[in-house]
Design a protein around this motif. Structure first.
Motif, mmCIF file in Angstrom:
data_model
loop_
_atom_site.group_PDB
_atom_site.id
_atom_site.type_symbol
_atom_site.label_atom_id
_atom_site.label_comp_id
_atom_site.label_asym_id
_atom_site.label_seq_id
_atom_site.Cartn_x
_atom_site.Cartn_y
_atom_site.Cartn_z
ATOM 1 N N GLY A 216 0.807 -1.231 0.000
ATOM 2 C CA GLY A 216 0.000 0.000 0.000
ATOM 3 C C GLY A 216 0.833 1.270 0.000
ATOM 4 O O GLY A 216 0.282 2.371 -0.052
ATOM 5 N N ILE A 217 2.137 1.126 0.081
ATOM 6 C CA ILE A 217 3.013 2.313 0.068
ATOM 7 C C ILE A 217 3.349 2.650 -1.382
ATOM 8 O O ILE A 217 3.645 1.747 -2.188
ATOM 9 C CB ILE A 217 4.317 2.021 0.856
ATOM 10 N N GLN A 218 3.344 3.932 -1.699
ATOM 11 C CA GLN A 218 3.605 4.374 -3.068
ATOM 12 C C GLN A 218 4.888 3.758 -3.626
ATOM 13 O O GLN A 218 5.897 3.680 -2.922
ATOM 14 C CB GLN A 218 3.754 5.902 -3.114
ATOM 15 N N ALA A 219 4.833 3.344 -4.872
ATOM 16 C CA ALA A 219 5.982 2.871 -5.668
ATOM 17 C C ALA A 219 6.442 1.457 -5.319
ATOM 18 O O ALA A 219 7.397 0.967 -5.906
ATOM 19 C CB ALA A 219 7.175 3.836 -5.588
ATOM 20 N N VAL A 220 5.769 0.784 -4.385
ATOM 21 C CA VAL A 220 6.145 -0.598 -4.064
ATOM 22 C C VAL A 220 5.484 -1.532 -5.087
ATOM 23 O O VAL A 220 4.278 -1.476 -5.300
ATOM 24 C CB VAL A 220 5.739 -0.976 -2.629
ATOM 25 N N LYS A 221 6.294 -2.353 -5.738
ATOM 26 C CA LYS A 221 5.767 -3.279 -6.747
ATOM 27 C C LYS A 221 5.941 -4.741 -6.359
ATOM 28 O O LYS A 221 5.475 -5.626 -7.069
ATOM 29 C CB LYS A 221 6.459 -3.030 -8.097
ATOM 30 N N GLY A 222 6.653 -5.000 -5.270
ATOM 31 C CA GLY A 222 6.835 -6.390 -4.846
ATOM 32 C C GLY A 222 7.108 -6.449 -3.354
ATOM 33 O O GLY A 222 7.725 -5.549 -2.804
ATOM 34 N N VAL A 223 6.593 -7.502 -2.707
ATOM 35 C CA VAL A 223 6.839 -7.700 -1.272
ATOM 36 C C VAL A 223 7.189 -9.166 -1.080
ATOM 37 O O VAL A 223 6.559 -10.041 -1.697
ATOM 38 C CB VAL A 223 5.583 -7.381 -0.431
ATOM 39 N N VAL A 268 10.832 -10.746 8.894
ATOM 40 C CA VAL A 268 11.623 -10.090 7.845
ATOM 41 C C VAL A 268 10.713 -9.840 6.635
ATOM 42 O O VAL A 268 10.159 -10.786 6.069
ATOM 43 C CB VAL A 268 12.823 -10.970 7.424
ATOM 44 N N VAL A 269 10.565 -8.573 6.279
ATOM 45 C CA VAL A 269 9.715 -8.190 5.144
ATOM 46 C C VAL A 269 10.552 -7.352 4.189
ATOM 47 O O VAL A 269 11.173 -6.374 4.617
ATOM 48 C CB VAL A 269 8.523 -7.314 5.609
ATOM 49 N N ARG A 270 10.578 -7.728 2.920
ATOM 50 C CA ARG A 270 11.321 -6.937 1.941
ATOM 51 C C ARG A 270 10.368 -6.323 0.919
ATOM 52 O O ARG A 270 9.360 -6.954 0.567
ATOM 53 C CB ARG A 270 12.331 -7.817 1.211
ATOM 54 N N ALA A 271 10.690 -5.124 0.473
ATOM 55 C CA ALA A 271 9.850 -4.448 -0.517
ATOM 56 C C ALA A 271 10.699 -3.966 -1.674
ATOM 57 O O ALA A 271 11.793 -3.416 -1.471
ATOM 58 C CB ALA A 271 9.152 -3.249 0.122
ATOM 59 N N ALA A 272 10.183 -4.182 -2.895
ATOM 60 C CA ALA A 272 10.851 -3.690 -4.109
ATOM 61 C C ALA A 272 10.171 -2.401 -4.546
ATOM 62 O O ALA A 272 8.948 -2.352 -4.703
ATOM 63 C CB ALA A 272 10.747 -4.735 -5.217
ATOM 64 N N MET A 273 10.976 -1.368 -4.721
ATOM 65 C CA MET A 273 10.449 -0.052 -5.133
ATOM 66 C C MET A 273 10.799 0.190 -6.598
ATOM 67 O O MET A 273 11.961 0.034 -6.994
ATOM 68 C CB MET A 273 11.092 1.028 -4.268
ATOM 69 N N ASP A 302 11.985 13.567 -6.780
ATOM 70 C CA ASP A 302 13.170 12.880 -6.274
ATOM 71 C C ASP A 302 13.834 12.077 -7.387
ATOM 72 O O ASP A 302 13.179 11.631 -8.325
ATOM 73 C CB ASP A 302 12.761 11.880 -5.176
ATOM 74 N N VAL A 303 15.158 11.841 -7.247
ATOM 75 C CA VAL A 303 15.849 10.882 -8.124
ATOM 76 C C VAL A 303 15.631 9.474 -7.564
ATOM 77 O O VAL A 303 15.464 8.513 -8.288
ATOM 78 C CB VAL A 303 17.363 11.204 -8.198
ATOM 79 N N ALA A 304 15.624 9.381 -6.240
ATOM 80 C CA ALA A 304 15.325 8.114 -5.549
ATOM 81 C C ALA A 304 14.751 8.454 -4.181
ATOM 82 O O ALA A 304 15.045 9.506 -3.622
ATOM 83 C CB ALA A 304 16.592 7.285 -5.385
ATOM 84 N N ALA A 305 13.925 7.551 -3.686
ATOM 85 C CA ALA A 305 13.382 7.755 -2.335
ATOM 86 C C ALA A 305 13.450 6.421 -1.585
ATOM 87 O O ALA A 305 12.586 6.108 -0.766
ATOM 88 C CB ALA A 305 11.960 8.285 -2.421
ATOM 89 N N VAL A 306 14.485 5.641 -1.900
ATOM 90 C CA VAL A 306 14.577 4.286 -1.343
ATOM 91 C C VAL A 306 14.855 4.339 0.170
ATOM 92 O O VAL A 306 14.278 3.573 0.934
ATOM 93 C CB VAL A 306 15.650 3.459 -2.088
ATOM 94 N N GLU A 307 15.728 5.268 0.576
ATOM 95 C CA GLU A 307 15.997 5.377 2.022
ATOM 96 C C GLU A 307 14.739 5.811 2.770
ATOM 97 O O GLU A 307 14.466 5.347 3.873
ATOM 98 C CB GLU A 307 17.145 6.354 2.266
ATOM 99 N N ALA A 308 13.984 6.692 2.153
ATOM 100 C CA ALA A 308 12.719 7.110 2.772
ATOM 101 C C ALA A 308 11.767 5.914 2.847
ATOM 102 O O ALA A 308 11.089 5.708 3.865
ATOM 103 C CB ALA A 308 12.093 8.233 1.960
ATOM 104 N N LEU A 309 11.744 5.103 1.768
ATOM 105 C CA LEU A 309 10.843 3.948 1.776
ATOM 106 C C LEU A 309 11.160 3.021 2.948
ATOM 107 O O LEU A 309 10.248 2.480 3.572
ATOM 108 C CB LEU A 309 10.925 3.172 0.454
ATOM 109 N N ALA A 310 12.460 2.853 3.250
ATOM 110 C CA ALA A 310 12.817 1.964 4.367
ATOM 111 C C ALA A 310 12.125 2.430 5.654
ATOM 112 O O ALA A 310 11.550 1.625 6.389
ATOM 113 C CB ALA A 310 14.330 1.929 4.546
#
Ligand code: EPS
Length: 355
Positions: A216-223, A268-273, A302-310
């Motif tokens: 449900g978080i923006q830009a996440v395409k895989g969990v 442990v949960v991983r998300a692909a952005m 943003d160019v990337a927001a991966v750290e924010a996604l974490a």
């Protein structure tokens, strides 16, 4: 008794709002801890100049007295400082005076990868901004605020949630080429006892709930949970976590959840952005006003927001675990929750490993 989260707020509107209902009374909320998480979400490399405008801090409008929850809905607000530049364009009421500032002209060039086109078709809007403002990941700020509250609740029960970036593309190269990158993040929860969630129904399964919260978080395409997709390529003898005396596991490929129920190991949960869809070198699109081919809308991003996604995944995982713990343990006041937690751990003879 269940914990619920509702959010409202447009990216350049006056503020973002979260209402958290179902908290027990007597939970101590540390304002500095909430603000620290809000700051962490803003810090990552590759963020837009917007982050120099915003200085996210939480305000509480209801549900808290002298730093303790009242057991009533908690209303959290994070203001949008940038709204000052969009006062006319994003005015909740019909704006007065001549158009000024940003957002005064309709956006008609939907960006591939954003909600722009489908959202605008769905609602019949003639300005894509009516879609993109809410679809924006700006609203993750209040999810992080609600997550910080959930983390305070979990901490009382000996649980802690952390996150990290696992994979990140080359941001500098992407920025130089006016492109964007995605990545992979991971949330981990320690101190979670066996028995959160349920195997009984799909909507009670802890893995399904975590996946929905993270997806449900923006830009996440895989969990994935634990080894996730990699498990599909292993044999059963290699994939499962053998049970040892003391009912601990020799490995944790399941990511702390079996049959939809926590098993006492680290979750442990991983998300692909995906790479962010607002590109400074835009992709092909169509002008919705003319039907003619055109470049997609370019908006500061943003160019990337991966750290924010974490940080956001950490908040989402914390909220979902708090919800599952709330359902399992009940209680109107925090002391009732703690007593139920103690009684449960005694019954299953479980001692948490260092939370
Ligand atoms: C976002 C686009 C950008 C990001 C925003 C998410 O917004 P703006 O055009 O105002 O710079 O900065 O993220 C935030 C504002 C935030 O606080 O995370 C998008 O389209 O999702």
């Amino acid at each position: 008794m269940t914990l619920e989260l509702r959010t409202a707020g447009e990216s350049h509107g006056p503020a973002l709002v979260a209402i958290v209902s179902g908290l027990p009374s007597g939970l101590v909320i540390d304002r500095a801890a909430v603000d620290a998480d809000l700051a962490r979400r803003q810090e990552g490399y590759g963020r837009s100049p917007r982050q120099r405008i915003e200085r996210d801090q939480v305000e509480v409008l209801a549900g808290l007295r002298h730093g303790r929850t009242l057991g009533t809905p908690l209303a959290l607000v994070v203001g949008n400082r940038d709204h000052a530049n969009w006062e006319w364009g994003m005015s909740p009421w019909p704006p007065e005076g001549e158009p000024h500032g940003k957002g005064t002209k309709p956006v008609t060039l939907p960006r591939p990868g954003h909600a722009d086109l489908a959202g605008t078709q769905k609602h019949g809007f003639d300005d894509v901004r009516n879609t993109l403002e809410r679809a924006s990941a700006r609203q993750t700020a209040v999810i992080v605020a609600a997550g910080a509250v959930a983390k305070a609740f979990l901490r009382g029960l000996g649980m802690a949630v952390e996150s990290r970036v696992v994979e990140l593309g080359d941001i500098d190269a992407a920025r130089a080429e006016r492109d964007t990158v995605g990545g992979v993040v991971e949330g981990r929860a320690r101190g979670v006892p066996p028995g959160l969630g349920s195997y009984a129904s799909r909507d009670e399964r802890l893995d399904a709930r975590l996946a929905a919260a993270v997806m449900g978080i923006q830009a996440v395409k895989g969990v994935e949970i634990g080894e996730g997709f990699a498990l599909a390529r292993l044999r059963g003898s290699e994939a499962h976590d053998e049970i040892q005396p003391g009912l601990r596991r020799a490995s944790n490929r399941a990511g702390g959840i079996e049959g939809g129920v926590s098993n006492g190991e680290e979750i442990v949960v991983r998300a692909a952005m995906k790479p962010l869809p607002t590109l400074m070198r835009p992709l092909h699109s169509v002008d919705l006003a003319t039907g003619e081919p055109a470049d997609a809308h370019v908006e500061r991003s943003d160019v990337a927001a991966v750290e924010a996604l974490a940080v956001v995944v950490e908040a989402a995982v914390a909220f979902e675990l708090a919800r599952a713990a709330r359902e399992k343990l009940g209680g109107d006041a925090m002391v009732d929750v703690l007593a139920a937690h103690r009684a449960y751990l005694e019954r299953i003879e479980w001692t948490a490993t260092s939370p």
